[in-house]
Motif scaffolding. Structure first.
Motif, PDB file in Angstrom:
ATOM      1  N   GLU A 229       0.839  -1.202   0.000  1.00  0.00           N
ATOM      2  CA  GLU A 229       0.000   0.000   0.000  1.00  0.00           C
ATOM      3  C   GLU A 229       0.875   1.254   0.000  1.00  0.00           C
ATOM      4  O   GLU A 229       0.583   2.234  -0.694  1.00  0.00           O
ATOM      5  N   MET A 230       1.936   1.212   0.813  1.00  0.00           N
ATOM      6  CA  MET A 230       2.853   2.360   0.865  1.00  0.00           C
ATOM      7  C   MET A 230       3.511   2.582  -0.493  1.00  0.00           C
ATOM      8  O   MET A 230       3.586   3.726  -0.984  1.00  0.00           O
TER       9      MET A 230
ATOM     10  N   ALA B  47       2.812   1.964  -9.546  1.00  0.00           N
ATOM     11  CA  ALA B  47       1.690   1.940  -8.598  1.00  0.00           C
ATOM     12  C   ALA B  47       0.733   0.805  -8.949  1.00  0.00           C
ATOM     13  O   ALA B  47       0.224   0.102  -8.056  1.00  0.00           O
ATOM     14  N   TYR B  48       0.493   0.610 -10.252  1.00  0.00           N
ATOM     15  CA  TYR B  48      -0.423  -0.444 -10.694  1.00  0.00           C
ATOM     16  C   TYR B  48       0.071  -1.827 -10.261  1.00  0.00           C
ATOM     17  O   TYR B  48      -0.721  -2.674  -9.824  1.00  0.00           O
ATOM     18  N   ARG B  49       1.383  -2.064 -10.367  1.00  0.00           N
ATOM     19  CA  ARG B  49       1.922  -3.375  -9.975  1.00  0.00           C
ATOM     20  C   ARG B  49       1.660  -3.657  -8.493  1.00  0.00           C
ATOM     21  O   ARG B  49       1.290  -4.775  -8.117  1.00  0.00           O
ATOM     22  N   SER B  50       1.827  -2.650  -7.660  1.00  0.00           N
ATOM     23  CA  SER B  50       1.567  -2.838  -6.224  1.00  0.00           C
ATOM     24  C   SER B  50       0.086  -3.019  -5.950  1.00  0.00           C
ATOM     25  O   SER B  50      -0.319  -3.871  -5.146  1.00  0.00           O
ATOM     26  N   LEU B  51      -0.741  -2.226  -6.630  1.00  0.00           N
ATOM     27  CA  LEU B  51      -2.183  -2.341  -6.431  1.00  0.00           C
ATOM     28  C   LEU B  51      -2.706  -3.691  -6.912  1.00  0.00           C
ATOM     29  O   LEU B  51      -3.649  -4.254  -6.334  1.00  0.00           O
ATOM     30  N   LYS B  52      -2.073  -4.232  -7.957  1.00  0.00           N
ATOM     31  CA  LYS B  52      -2.468  -5.539  -8.470  1.00  0.00           C
ATOM     32  C   LYS B  52      -2.203  -6.630  -7.432  1.00  0.00           C
ATOM     33  O   LYS B  52      -3.020  -7.554  -7.252  1.00  0.00           O
TER      34      LYS B  52
END
Length: 855
Positions: free
Chosen positions: A707-708, A736-741
């Motif tokens: 999330e961070m 950001a998309y890779r982390s959100l995925k």
């Protein structure tokens, strides 16, 4: 009490009278030695009894031998042996009782042995060990209960049977409470209630049993709170226990309407029940319980005369006694305060204010009616202080001020009462704390002159104490701290005045720091003063002066870091006087009683990296880019040192990376806006990313780290987007998309994750659309549309979803139009217009600007 267990000599036996008498004499002697802590002699007597018992084989003497050996072992802290012996004693007492239940001594053996076992289980202070022991004894516990129930069937109104059975149940409850076996304890409550009701019908004295019941309910409440017992599946059972207890105590009051102890016990039960209802957000029922408490306490207050002789006072400490009426009034006011708090928690400020006002009125009545007992006065002052803070929480400054002034009145009375009292300096400092709080209140309310008046009064207190107080340096530091507060009053409207006050404070804190650099109040005061001046000079564009202030901050922070060396730790730790310092309210927030150096190591006072950063920014402002770069390098080096120092503490590493990120993103915005080289700002961001990535590699189950990462990259992407750097924008949005995925794949039903990943896909689609990468844009918009369907199903009327749909449909229509798919583009444009119309109906504040979309 132990001696009562000894003499029962009516036994049919073939043993020698002489041996029997000898055994009982030795038992008496052993009991006497145990009572007088002569344990060696007691064990000698018990050894002799053991030899006699081997010859005469008398079960009663065998029981006493086991019981007293167990009791003696308990007294010498051999708890495991004691429990083993008492377990055997219980088995033997059960055998005797099961054969002749009518015999009172056998019934008492069972009751008293279980009582001693309960006492030992509490002494263990280990619920798990207690549970294990109880598990081994559960069978005999159950037999004992069944045995007493069977005995009562033969004579249900026999008060002796009822008394001993109730005592046995009480002791069993003690055992279960020691093992935190709440369910077992709850089952016993019903039996206790039934037995107490039956005894109430007789003329027997049951006050001891009611007191025991109260203690058990108290333990029950505490253990339930610790264990989280009031989970949904248990709440109704807990309420039932309290309801039945209320019924029992109500019957006692019917019989003895003036019994104060019963009213107190009943009040406690209602308070526990109110807490359960409040946790369930059933405030109507909670308030009903509180009203019952109000009635019980008022009945006690009203029956007491206005003037009570000292002989009728209740002793509350070794040197202080207060009238019963005073104590009940204090409790009543405190319960009003508690009732108000449940409504504050539910944001019903009207009800909260009503009960807080009732508390205030009750406390104020005590100011005039209470006798001159210092202990009572100080308690009342503390309650008024707490109430003032609660009034502040609901924004009632007027009543908060009244409470603080009443508190001031108490301390002034104490000062006048005995001018030679050694505690008077403390009372004066208590008054100064009140002035500080009142000053802060009106400062926050922007009533500058009123705040200033209170701060001036605070300073007068310190000046009046100067000749009396041994630690003049700290008085000067307190005064300097107040000058800082006055300075902050004028920061916006009269910055020149603010500077004057901060400079006065600075000279004091600098001198104090030379003498006591390890004193938290002093070094924090010095740093606050320097930073306040630095900020004021920055605002007035006196950048050279601002630089001087921050350079001094660095010197202070370096000195504090030096104090953390191993040698300094040993030299200074004994001088650290927080434990002995006055409980000064504007001091105590920082001066926690803990190890100084741990406090320093994790204190914001040592954010030297932030100070280096500020100096880097300031030197850039005056055009000295070389020095600016040097300071930014120092800041980044310090961040790297932090990761090495705190490598075993993920929480602190997360805080450090968060701080580095904030510095980086603020600097990036500034430099991009000024169209300057922003590479140094990226280094802060890259440090933050790298630190969190490494933490995630070591802790892949900690999704907060992802999330961070998503937030970091998303915010940096927004900065680049506003600077029209689309290539960098897309790169950050992809990250950001890779982390959100990852977050979405771990919890695909979570609406928050769906919203976030949908926003990232939409942003990427827009980015690729604007940079004429149409296939890429379509890829991301298609993913967003597929995900959008699942989100729509969860709540089709959600305005946030509708707004997201509008943006997505409109952006997709723009893309399709560019790609030449006019028909499909029209379909999505129509969907966008329909969604827009619906938003206009549902949200009067909704507006759209098609010129901005896709930008």
């Amino acid at each position: 009490m132990i001696l009562e267990l000894i003499y029962e000599k009516t036994y049919a036996t073939s043993m020698s009278r002489k041996l029997q008498d000898s055994a009982f004499r030795l038992l008496k002697k052993a009991a006497d030695d145990i009572d007088k802590h002569r344990y060696k002699k007691a064990f000698e007597s018990l050894e002799k009894i053991e030899k006699i018992e081997e010859k005469i084989k008398n079960p009663v003497i065998s029981y006493h031998l086991l019981f007293f050996k167990g009791f003696a072992k308990y007294k010498v802290d051999e708890l495991e042996e004691a429990l083993a012996l008492l377990g055997k004693a219980l088995e033997l007492s059960w055998e005797l009782f099961s054969k002749e239940p009518e015999r009172r001594d056998y019934r008492s053996f069972v009751r008293d042995t279980i009582g001693s076992i309960g006492e030992l289980l509490w002494a263990l202070e280990d619920p798990d060990e207690a549970k294990e022991y109880i598990s081994s004894m559960k069978g005999i516990f159950e037999k004992a209960v069944l045995g007493f129930e069977k005995l009562l069937e033969s004579d249900p109104k026999n008060t002796d049977y009822l008394e001993v059975f109730l005592g046995t149940i009480e002791h069993l409850g003690l055992c279960f409470e020691a093992g935190e076996l709440i369910e077992d304890a709850v089952q016993l409550f019903d039996k206790r209630f039934d037995l107490i009701e039956k005894l109430l019908e007789s003329e027997n004295e049951i006050s001891d049993h009611l007191s025991s019941l109260y203690d058990s309910l108290l333990n029950f409440g505490e253990i339930c709170e610790e264990e989280g017992y009031f989970e949904e599946r248990y709440i109704e059972e807990a309420k039932r226990v309290y309801d039945r207890a209320i019924e029992i105590y109500g019957k006692v009051l019917d019989k003895y309407p003036e019994d104060s102890d019963t009213k107190v016990n009943l009040s406690y039960i209602y308070l526990n029940l109110a807490e359960i209802y409040a946790d369930q957000e059933n405030l109507v029922k909670a308030e009903e319980c509180y009203k019952e408490v109000f009635g019980l306490l008022k009945s006690e207050i009203e029956k007491e005369p206005e003037d009570i002789s000292v002989s009728e006072n209740i002793e509350v400490s070794e040197n202080t006694s207060v009238p019963n009426k005073f104590l009940f009034s204090m409790v009543l006011a405190d319960v009003y305060k508690t009732a108000g708090t449940i409504f504050l928690d539910s944001e019903d400020t009207t009800k909260a204010r009503y009960y807080y006002t009732k508390a205030k009125i009750t406390f104020r009545e005590l100011l005039d009616k209470c006798p001159d007992f210092p202990g009572a006065d100080k308690s009342l002052a503390r309650y008024l202080d707490e109430l003032a803070e609660l009034f502040l929480e609901i924004g009632d400054l007027e009543n908060a001020e009244i409470c603080y002034k009443d508190e001031e009145h108490i301390y002034k009375n104490l000062l006048q009462k005995d001018p030679e009292n050694p505690e008077n300096n403390e009372y004066s400092l208590d008054i100064s704390d009140i002035y500080r709080k009142l000053g802060d209140i009106f400062a926050e309310a922007e009533e500058i002159e009123k705040a200033r008046a209170y701060f001036d009064k605070e300073i007068e207190i310190y000046e009046s104490l100067h000749s009396k107080e041994a630690d003049k340096l700290m008085l000067e530091a307190y005064k300097a701290d107040t000058w800082n507060h006055i300075g902050w009053l004028y920061t916006e409207e009269e910055p020149e005045t603010a500077v004057r006050y901060h400079e006065r404070a600075l000279s004091v804190f600098q001198e104090a720091f030379e003498s006591k650099p390890w004193k938290v109040f002093i070094h924090e005061g010095l740093l606050e003063t320097l930073i306040s001046l630095g900020i004021l000079f920055k605002k007035s564009k006196e950048l050279e002066k601002a630089i001087q202030m921050y350079e001094k901050v660095v010197k202070v922070q370096k000195k504090l870091l030096e104090l953390m060396s191993t040698e300094s730790r040993h030299e200074k730790a004994h001088d650290y006087d927080l434990i002995h310092c006055h409980d000064h309210k504007h001091d105590i927030d920082h001066d926690h009683v803990m190890d100084l150096f741990y406090e320093l190591k994790h204190s914001h006072d040592l954010d030297i990296e932030t100070t280096y950063y500020e100096l880097g920014v300031l030197h850039s402002e005056i055009g000295d880019e070389e020095k600016s770069s040097a300071y930014h390098r120092l800041a980044l080096e310090r961040f790297e040192e932090i990761t090495a120092e705190w490598s075993e503490n993920p929480k602190l590493l997360m805080l450090a990376s968060g701080r580095a990120f904030v510095l980086g993103v603020v600097l990036l915005k500034k430099l991009e806006f000024e169209n300057k080289d922003s590479s140094i700002a990226r280094k802060y961001y890259e440090f933050a990313l790298r630190t969190i990535e490494q933490l995630y590699e070591a802790n892949p189950t900690n999704l907060k780290l992802q999330e961070m990462l998503a937030k970091f990259a998303g915010q940096i992407g927004e900065v680049y987007k506003n600077a029209d750097k689309l290539e960098e924008t897309i790169k950050e949005y992809e990250y950001a998309y890779r982390s959100l995925k990852i977050l979405y794949e771990n919890d695909p039903e979570n609406p928050k994750h769906i919203h976030n990943i949908l926003g990232a896909l939409n942003n990427l689609g827009i980015g690729y659309l604007v940079t004429d990468q149409q296939e890429k844009a379509k890829e991301y918009f298609d993913k967003a549309l597929a995900l959008n369907k699942s989100l729509e199903k969860s709540d089709p009327e959600d305005l946030d979803i509708l707004k997201s749909n509008f943006m997505l449909f409109n952006n997709y229509a723009n893309l399709l139009e560019k790609m030449g798919d006019i028909e499909t583009s029209k379909e999505y444009r129509k969907k966008a217009n329909e969604t827009n119309a619906k938003l206009g109906e549902e949200d009067p504040c909704w507006y759209t600007s098609f010129d901005l979309l896709g930008s």
